[in-house]
Design a protein around this motif. Structure first.
Motif, PDB file in Angstrom:
ATOM      1  N   ASP A  46       0.827  -1.206   0.000  1.00  0.00           N
ATOM      2  CA  ASP A  46       0.000   0.000   0.000  1.00  0.00           C
ATOM      3  C   ASP A  46       0.866   1.263   0.000  1.00  0.00           C
ATOM      4  N   PHE A  47       1.917   1.283   0.854  1.00  0.00           N
ATOM      5  CA  PHE A  47       2.797   2.462   0.880  1.00  0.00           C
ATOM      6  C   PHE A  47       3.443   2.664  -0.483  1.00  0.00           C
ATOM      7  N   VAL A  48       3.956   1.584  -1.063  1.00  0.00           N
ATOM      8  CA  VAL A  48       4.659   1.686  -2.344  1.00  0.00           C
ATOM      9  C   VAL A  48       3.702   2.157  -3.426  1.00  0.00           C
TER      10      VAL A  48
ATOM     11  N   ASP B 151       2.133   2.404  14.041  1.00  0.00           N
ATOM     12  CA  ASP B 151       2.452   3.757  14.496  1.00  0.00           C
ATOM     13  C   ASP B 151       2.648   4.652  13.266  1.00  0.00           C
ATOM     14  N   PRO B 152       1.798   5.666  13.062  1.00  0.00           N
ATOM     15  CA  PRO B 152       1.897   6.518  11.864  1.00  0.00           C
ATOM     16  C   PRO B 152       3.255   7.216  11.743  1.00  0.00           C
ATOM     17  N   LEU B 153       3.925   7.493  12.833  1.00  0.00           N
ATOM     18  CA  LEU B 153       5.224   8.143  12.720  1.00  0.00           C
ATOM     19  C   LEU B 153       6.207   7.236  11.991  1.00  0.00           C
ATOM     20  N   ASN B 154       6.156   5.933  12.292  1.00  0.00           N
ATOM     21  CA  ASN B 154       6.997   4.974  11.575  1.00  0.00           C
ATOM     22  C   ASN B 154       6.656   4.936  10.094  1.00  0.00           C
ATOM     23  N   VAL B 155       5.359   4.963   9.812  1.00  0.00           N
ATOM     24  CA  VAL B 155       4.929   4.882   8.413  1.00  0.00           C
ATOM     25  C   VAL B 155       5.405   6.097   7.639  1.00  0.00           C
ATOM     26  N   ALA B 156       5.368   7.263   8.284  1.00  0.00           N
ATOM     27  CA  ALA B 156       5.815   8.480   7.605  1.00  0.00           C
ATOM     28  C   ALA B 156       7.273   8.328   7.161  1.00  0.00           C
ATOM     29  N   VAL B 157       8.098   7.779   8.039  1.00  0.00           N
ATOM     30  CA  VAL B 157       9.501   7.595   7.682  1.00  0.00           C
ATOM     31  C   VAL B 157       9.632   6.552   6.566  1.00  0.00           C
ATOM     32  N   ALA B 158       8.854   5.460   6.671  1.00  0.00           N
ATOM     33  CA  ALA B 158       8.914   4.407   5.655  1.00  0.00           C
ATOM     34  C   ALA B 158       8.526   4.959   4.283  1.00  0.00           C
ATOM     35  N   VAL B 159       7.516   5.821   4.260  1.00  0.00           N
ATOM     36  CA  VAL B 159       7.058   6.382   2.989  1.00  0.00           C
ATOM     37  C   VAL B 159       8.171   7.222   2.358  1.00  0.00           C
TER      38      VAL B 159
ATOM     39  N   ALA C  58      12.472   7.733  -1.783  1.00  0.00           N
ATOM     40  CA  ALA C  58      13.882   7.853  -2.154  1.00  0.00           C
ATOM     41  C   ALA C  58      14.316   6.676  -3.024  1.00  0.00           C
ATOM     42  N   ALA C  59      13.861   5.462  -2.659  1.00  0.00           N
ATOM     43  CA  ALA C  59      14.273   4.276  -3.403  1.00  0.00           C
ATOM     44  C   ALA C  59      13.715   4.294  -4.825  1.00  0.00           C
ATOM     45  N   LEU C  60      12.429   4.665  -4.956  1.00  0.00           N
ATOM     46  CA  LEU C  60      11.820   4.707  -6.290  1.00  0.00           C
ATOM     47  C   LEU C  60      12.495   5.779  -7.137  1.00  0.00           C
TER      48      LEU C  60
ATOM     49  N   ALA D 217      10.092  13.563  -9.605  1.00  0.00           N
ATOM     50  CA  ALA D 217       9.193  14.657  -9.206  1.00  0.00           C
ATOM     51  C   ALA D 217       7.786  14.113  -8.944  1.00  0.00           C
ATOM     52  N   TYR D 218       7.361  13.190  -9.802  1.00  0.00           N
ATOM     53  CA  TYR D 218       6.032  12.572  -9.643  1.00  0.00           C
ATOM     54  C   TYR D 218       5.934  11.833  -8.313  1.00  0.00           C
ATOM     55  N   PHE D 219       6.971  11.028  -8.025  1.00  0.00           N
ATOM     56  CA  PHE D 219       6.982  10.271  -6.759  1.00  0.00           C
ATOM     57  C   PHE D 219       6.934  11.218  -5.575  1.00  0.00           C
ATOM     58  N   LYS D 220       7.697  12.325  -5.670  1.00  0.00           N
ATOM     59  CA  LYS D 220       7.797  13.300  -4.554  1.00  0.00           C
ATOM     60  C   LYS D 220       6.411  13.902  -4.281  1.00  0.00           C
ATOM     61  N   ARG D 221       5.713  14.273  -5.363  1.00  0.00           N
ATOM     62  CA  ARG D 221       4.367  14.848  -5.193  1.00  0.00           C
ATOM     63  C   ARG D 221       3.455  13.856  -4.469  1.00  0.00           C
ATOM     64  N   ASN D 222       3.480  12.622  -4.919  1.00  0.00           N
ATOM     65  CA  ASN D 222       2.630  11.589  -4.290  1.00  0.00           C
ATOM     66  C   ASN D 222       2.986  11.398  -2.822  1.00  0.00           C
ATOM     67  N   ALA D 223       4.281  11.337  -2.567  1.00  0.00           N
ATOM     68  CA  ALA D 223       4.743  11.092  -1.200  1.00  0.00           C
ATOM     69  C   ALA D 223       4.308  12.221  -0.281  1.00  0.00           C
ATOM     70  N   ASP D 224       4.479  13.460  -0.755  1.00  0.00           N
ATOM     71  CA  ASP D 224       4.114  14.607   0.090  1.00  0.00           C
ATOM     72  C   ASP D 224       2.620  14.612   0.392  1.00  0.00           C
ATOM     73  N   ALA D 225       1.831  14.331  -0.635  1.00  0.00           N
ATOM     74  CA  ALA D 225       0.379  14.301  -0.425  1.00  0.00           C
ATOM     75  C   ALA D 225       0.012  13.207   0.594  1.00  0.00           C
ATOM     76  N   TYR D 226       0.684  12.077   0.461  1.00  0.00           N
ATOM     77  CA  TYR D 226       0.379  10.948   1.357  1.00  0.00           C
ATOM     78  C   TYR D 226       0.816  11.277   2.776  1.00  0.00           C
ATOM     79  N   LEU D 227       1.999  11.902   2.910  1.00  0.00           N
ATOM     80  CA  LEU D 227       2.501  12.265   4.238  1.00  0.00           C
ATOM     81  C   LEU D 227       1.527  13.209   4.930  1.00  0.00           C
ATOM     82  N   ALA D 228       0.932  14.113   4.160  1.00  0.00           N
ATOM     83  CA  ALA D 228      -0.036  15.049   4.738  1.00  0.00           C
ATOM     84  C   ALA D 228      -1.237  14.288   5.275  1.00  0.00           C
ATOM     85  N   ARG D 229      -1.686  13.287   4.515  1.00  0.00           N
ATOM     86  CA  ARG D 229      -2.845  12.507   4.979  1.00  0.00           C
ATOM     87  C   ARG D 229      -2.485  11.694   6.230  1.00  0.00           C
TER      88      ARG D 229
END
Lengths: 577, 267
Positions: A310-312, A399-407, A412-414, A423-435
């Motif tokens: 799901d994170f990926v 724990d959502p804090l762990n998930v934030a770091v994992a995301v 970074a890996a992708l 840039a696309y991955f970064k946008r997705n990641a930021d949006a997800y981190l906000a949620r």
């Protein structure tokens, strides 16, 4: 049609089954002739405590299995020779004792991790050189033992009472046979697992036994039949994407049934025709089902567990081609890889795994498939870890804090694997981190509304430590007292837990979606608390359920926990943030 | 009859079996006592007694599987037993020749498999019991009498000179019964000592010696002398005329024990 043969892990699996066919066919013939089928089935299972000990004390699993099998053999041999009981009941007795010993060791002594289970369920898709060596040794030992002992086995099996007067009186010959059966079973353990290795030895030999009246034909025929059924089953499993061990057992079973029916009806030609049909039908079935993953041309990545997938998927969006190995509601502790899983790993650029004892098989899958994929273990980077080293609790994603770091790690890996899409991955990641941040606030707010004295829960097994730790909830007990779902609580444990539930005024027990709720329900009946609130622990829920995504899972868990803690008077929804 | 008397009777050879005040049993408990006999080489010995009378225990002692609790038991021969064929597994994938070959294991070192020599030897043994033409037949497909003879061939392959036959006539028709009797005669005349557990008194009367057992030795010697009404009553416990379940193998009442069957003693 022959393309599986070009895959290195298929060739290794094939080599393993062909090597095993020598020992399984030769010794299997004697298992049938001497009525040792039940014993050979029992011995694999009886090695369980040996595996637990090996894992707990820290010596090789094969040593543990052999040690336990040796003890089992000596006991069976000695007890059966005392003639007070028949050998089948002795075998059953020791089998039950061994299983009980294993469960007690796993539950109360070592608090074993999940990897014990994987030892009982081997896989032909994860063969290493040690397995091949062991199978080759079993082949050599079985040939040697046949040369040395089989004439005595024959005489004793024919007529044990008068065996002494023809010089085959010593029970040591039978003990040798039992020891070699044990050796063969253990050698096959890592390849097809404890339950199916007996099928490999017993079913093909029993099939050949029906159509031959000569020992040499029986032996040779069994070896050939194991080799054919093994190859066909392995190949079919690639074509139908089923676990290979089970497919081989299925093929053996079908061939046995056809021969048995045909023999009953005395239809030799029809039997031959039907057996050929099965083989051809298998090949046709395999051919009909091919070339399914044309797929997109995005970055190919694989994830072991549902949460990690799901994170990926949140970060990678439609620019990646993601394969999920575990399916929703499958307990990751009971996993056997399918051919498509191995292929997915072979083709992948990155294998994401959750880490810890939960998906240790991910690592061996990678090593044995010969894939060059990068392995990213998300548990390494998470900031909150409960427990130390090997004993660390692997359920960090609660724990959502762990998930934030994992995301961020996934991002970074992708990005480094496909810089064009960074840039696309970064946008997705930021949006997800906000949620994720919003979800965290929501849960905090909602849990705080529960009066402090009521923030107490009893869960099914220790999967929710991270959740309760994050939000100030006290876990006053767990039904299964270990991190693996294979452990079992003792009657004393349960009695203590019931006392705790009453003393602490706990209002609900939370069964986990992928574990049988029977124990929790039994406790609930005794104490009058509710078990109506299921939590998602080890896996996400199936498509369409609340727990389909990680965020949905967290919301659903929070709602259940709050409902349970307040006796149903209070709940949480997306509006609470 | 004392041991020395029997010894004098057949002076040429040392007896194959000499029992001197022997008591047999398991775990200290005597099952069969008062054994006092000597069996000369080449004799046919009928063993009479009820089920549980000690025949099996005696055989086990003669095979060396158990040692006497007291007394001296001397066996100057290689002994081999021929069990009742229904104790063998009839569904077993072995031919008559395979079974006969098993006997050679007794002579080979434990790790050595029977080879060509042993198989041709086994074939000769099958020929001795008139079964050469059925050597390749599956053991389970043979008739009861043929199976019995295959097991006898197995003891010949084992080079045994003391053969212990455990109720070999059970279940045989009269033709096979005669055939087996002739084989026993032939074996004896070729120097084998044959001890036969049987329920048929008439048969025992035709052989050289008889041993009557009922937890103790009731009598031993020349059947003409050793079998009498009191002996049979002591052996079978009184008035039993027929063995239950085996109507054809009746113990005849004492007044039948006058020699109807002289013709049986043909060698």
């Amino acid at each position: 049609m022959l393309e599986p043969f070009s895959l290195p892990f298929f060739r290794e699996g094939l080599m393993e089954i062909l090597l095993l066919s020598v020992a399984a066919g030769l010794i299997g013939s004697w298992v049938i002739l001497r009525g040792l089928a039940f014993y050979s089935h029992a011995i694999g299972t009886a090695s369980f405590p040996g595996l637990v000990l090996a894992d707990g004390v820290g010596f090789p699993a094969a040593v543990g299995a052999f040690g336990m099998a040796g003890v089992f053999t000596l006991f069976s041999g000695a007890l059966a020779r005392s003639k007070r009981t028949t050998s089948d009941s002795v075998t059953g007795l020791i089998l039950v004792g061994s299983m009980a010993g294993g469960v007690i060791l796993a539950s109360d002594v070592f608090n074993s991790g999940a990897n014990v289970d994987t030892l009982l369920f081997g896989s032909l898709l994860a063969i290493d050189s040690g397995d091949l060596l062991l199978a080759a040794a079993a082949a050599a030992v079985s040939i040697l033992s046949l040369l040395l002992f089989s004439h005595h086995w024959l005489a004793r099996g024919f007529d044990e009472a008068s065996a002494p007067s023809v010089g085959s009186g010593s029970g040591a010959y039978d003990l040798a046979l039992m020891a070699i059966v044990a050796f063969t079973v253990i050698a096959g353990l890592s390849a097809v697992g404890a339950l199916l290795v007996a099928a490999l030895m017993v079913v093909p030999a029993a099939t050949v036994r029906m159509v031959t009246s000569r020992v040499t034909t029986l032996q040779a025929g069994s070896v050939i039949l194991v080799a054919i059924e093994g190859t066909l089953g392995l190949w079919l499993s690639f074509k139908t994407d089923a676990p290979p061990g089970a497919t081989i057992a299925m093929v053996s079973g079908v061939v046995f049934a056809i021969v048995a029916i045909g023999r009953q009806l005395r239809l030799r030609r029809i039997v031959a025709a039907a057996a050929t049909l099965v083989v051809l039908g298998g090949i046709a079935a395999g051919c009909g089902d091919s070339g399914d993953d044309s797929g997109s041309d995005g970055l190919r990545v694989t994830a072991t567990t549902t949460q990690v997938a799901d994170f990926v998927s949140e970060v990678g969006g439609d620019r990646i081609d993601l394969t999920r190995i575990l399916q929703p509601n499958t307990d990751p502790h009971d996993y056997e890889p399918r051919p498509s899983d191995v292929e997915a790993v072979v083709d992948a650029s990155i294998l994401f795994r959750s880490g810890g004892t939960l998906d240790e098989w991910g690592e061996s899958l990678l090593a044995d498939s010969g894939s060059s994929a990068d392995l990213l273990d998300l548990s390494y980077g998470v900031p909150v870890v409960l427990g130390d080293g090997e004993d660390a609790d692997p359920h960090w994603w609660h724990d959502p804090l762990n998930v934030a770091v994992a995301v961020q790690e996934v991002d970074a890996a992708l990005a480094s694997a496909a810089p064009d899409d960074a840039a696309y991955f970064k946008r997705n990641a930021d949006a997800y981190l906000a949620r994720i941040a919003k979800l965290n606030r929501q849960i905090e707010t909602c849990v705080k509304k529960v009066p402090e004295g009521q923030r107490r829960i009893v869960t099914d097994h220790d999967a929710f430590g991270y959740f309760t730790n994050r939000y100030g909830i006290e876990t006053v007990g767990t039904v299964i007292p270990a991190l693996t779902t294979q452990a079992q609580p003792s009657a004393g444990d349960l009695a203590d837990l019931e006392q705790t539930i009453r003393d602490e005024g706990v209002k609900a027990i939370f069964p986990e979606s992928s574990v049988s709720p029977d124990l929790a329900e039994a406790l609930a009946r005794d104490t009058g608390v509710s078990t109506g609130y299921t939590l998602y622990g080890d896996t996400l829920g199936p498509e369409g359920s609340d727990g389909e995504t990680w965020i949905g899972m967290m919301e659903s868990n929070t709602d259940s926990v709050v409902l349970g803690m307040t006796g149903g008077s209070q709940r949480c929804g997306p509006d609470d943030g | 009859m004392a041991v020395s008397d029997v010894g004098l009777m057949t002076a040429e050879h040392k007896p194959v079996v000499i029992a001197d005040h022997v008591e047999l049993g398991y775990g200290g408990e005597v099952v069969l006592g008062g054994l006092e006999f000597a069996v000369p080489t080449g004799s046919r010995v009928g063993i009479l007694g009820p089920n549980g009378g000690g025949k099996t225990t005696l055989f086990r002692a003669l095979l060396g599987e158990i040692t006497p609790l007291s007394g001296g038991l001397e066996v100057n021969a290689t002994s081999a037993t021929v069990a009742q064929t229904d104790r063998s597994r009839l569904d077993y994938p072995v031919s008559a020749l395979d079974v006969a070959t098993m006997g050679s294991l007794a002579r080979l070192p434990w790790w050595k498999r029977p080879g060509k020599t042993e198989r041709s030897r086994a074939l000769e043994a099958l020929a001795e019991v008139d079964l050469a033409d059925l050597a390749r037949t599956r053991f389970g497909d043979l008739s009861g009498g043929q199976r019995q003879r295959v097991l006898i061939a197995r003891t010949l392959t084992a080079d045994a000179d003391l053969l212990l036959l455990d109720e070999p006539f059970t279940g045989l028709d009269s033709k096979n019964e005669e055939r087996l009797e002739r084989l026993i005669d032939r074996l004896a005349s070729s120097g084998h000592t044959v001890m036969i557990a049987t329920h048929e008194v008439e048969q025992a009367e035709r052989w050289d010696l008889v041993l009557c057992l009922n937890r103790t030795q009731v009598s031993f010697g020349d059947p003409a002398v050793a079998i009498s009404k009191p002996v049979l009553e002591a052996t079978y416990g009184g008035h039993i005329v027929e063995i239950p379940g085996q109507p054809n193998l009746g113990v005849l009442p004492a007044h039948h024990h006058h020699h109807h069957h002289e013709s049986g003693k043909q060698s």
